[in-house]
Design a protein around this motif. Structure first.
Motif, PDB file in Angstrom:
ATOM      1  N   ASP A   1       0.831  -1.206   0.000  1.00 53.42           N
ATOM      2  CA  ASP A   1       0.000   0.000   0.000  1.00 53.42           C
ATOM      3  C   ASP A   1       0.863   1.252   0.000  1.00 53.42           C
ATOM      4  O   ASP A   1       0.589   2.210  -0.722  1.00 53.42           O
ATOM      5  N   LEU A   2       1.898   1.252   0.829  1.00 52.17           N
ATOM      6  CA  LEU A   2       2.795   2.402   0.892  1.00 52.17           C
ATOM      7  C   LEU A   2       3.505   2.600  -0.445  1.00 52.17           C
ATOM      8  O   LEU A   2       3.621   3.723  -0.933  1.00 52.17           O
ATOM      9  N   TYR A   3       3.952   1.504  -1.068  1.00 48.21           N
ATOM     10  CA  TYR A   3       4.633   1.576  -2.354  1.00 48.21           C
ATOM     11  C   TYR A   3       3.710   2.150  -3.425  1.00 48.21           C
ATOM     12  O   TYR A   3       4.103   3.035  -4.187  1.00 48.21           O
TER      13      TYR A   3
ATOM     14  N   LYS B   1       4.115   5.681  -5.526  1.00 49.11           N
ATOM     15  CA  LYS B   1       4.070   5.716  -6.990  1.00 49.11           C
ATOM     16  C   LYS B   1       3.012   6.691  -7.486  1.00 49.11           C
ATOM     17  O   LYS B   1       3.237   7.435  -8.437  1.00 49.11           O
ATOM     18  N   ARG B   2       1.822   6.683  -6.861  1.00 49.67           N
ATOM     19  CA  ARG B   2       0.773   7.621  -7.269  1.00 49.67           C
ATOM     20  C   ARG B   2       1.213   9.058  -7.042  1.00 49.67           C
ATOM     21  O   ARG B   2       0.977   9.935  -7.876  1.00 49.67           O
TER      22      ARG B   2
ATOM     23  N   LYS C   1       3.747  10.029  -9.730  1.00 53.84           N
ATOM     24  CA  LYS C   1       3.073  10.238 -11.011  1.00 53.84           C
ATOM     25  C   LYS C   1       2.359  11.583 -11.021  1.00 53.84           C
ATOM     26  O   LYS C   1       2.410  12.325 -12.004  1.00 53.84           O
ATOM     27  N   LYS C   2       1.717  11.922  -9.915  1.00 54.42           N
ATOM     28  CA  LYS C   2       1.011  13.206  -9.808  1.00 54.42           C
ATOM     29  C   LYS C   2       1.989  14.369  -9.901  1.00 54.42           C
ATOM     30  O   LYS C   2       1.731  15.355 -10.582  1.00 54.42           O
ATOM     31  N   GLU C   3       3.138  14.244  -9.214  1.00 51.02           N
ATOM     32  CA  GLU C   3       4.147  15.309  -9.252  1.00 51.02           C
ATOM     33  C   GLU C   3       4.704  15.482 -10.663  1.00 51.02           C
ATOM     34  O   GLU C   3       4.946  16.606 -11.108  1.00 51.02           O
TER      35      GLU C   3
END
Length: 118
Positions: A17-19, A23-24, A27-29
């Protein structure tokens, strides 16, 4: 009386979950950075005759940046040729190499002795 199952989280599930959360966020940044960079480049206004044409930045005899090229057709230590929309650019010199190569821009370093258009 109803039985309820209590689901316990395993450590590996927490790590997954942390990984995925990291990643999300990355990707947003990246999307935010790309949007910022796009807004920044759009704010710089170029005249109609310069936009889309090849742009050269020559810093002394040892560094050249080329923007808006189509492809590199020849690459040796003495000559680098590239196509643009309208013509072909030929850079001649000694110990020429590409410091970096991006889809829209490249940097040539080495001893530049001549630049010609064909």
């Amino acid at each position: 009386m109803a039985k309820y199952r209590v689901r316990r989280h395993r450590k590996s599930e927490g790590k997954k979950d942390l990984y995925s959360q990291v990643k999300r966020t990355e990707k947003k940044e990246k999307k935010e950075y790309a949007a910022f960079f796009e807004r920044l480049t759009d704010s710089v206004s170029l005249t109609g005759d310069v936009a889309g044409d090849m742009i050269l930045y020559l810093a002394g005899r040892h560094c050249m940046i080329v923007r808006n090229f189509t492809s590199v057709t020849e690459y040796t230590s003495c000559r680098i040729r590239m196509k643009t929309k309208k013509y072909e650019l030929c850079v001649e010199g000694n110990y020429l190499r590409l410091a970096y190569f991006l889809p829209e821009e490249l940097r040539i370093v080495g001893e530049i002795t001549g630049v010609s258009y064909h």
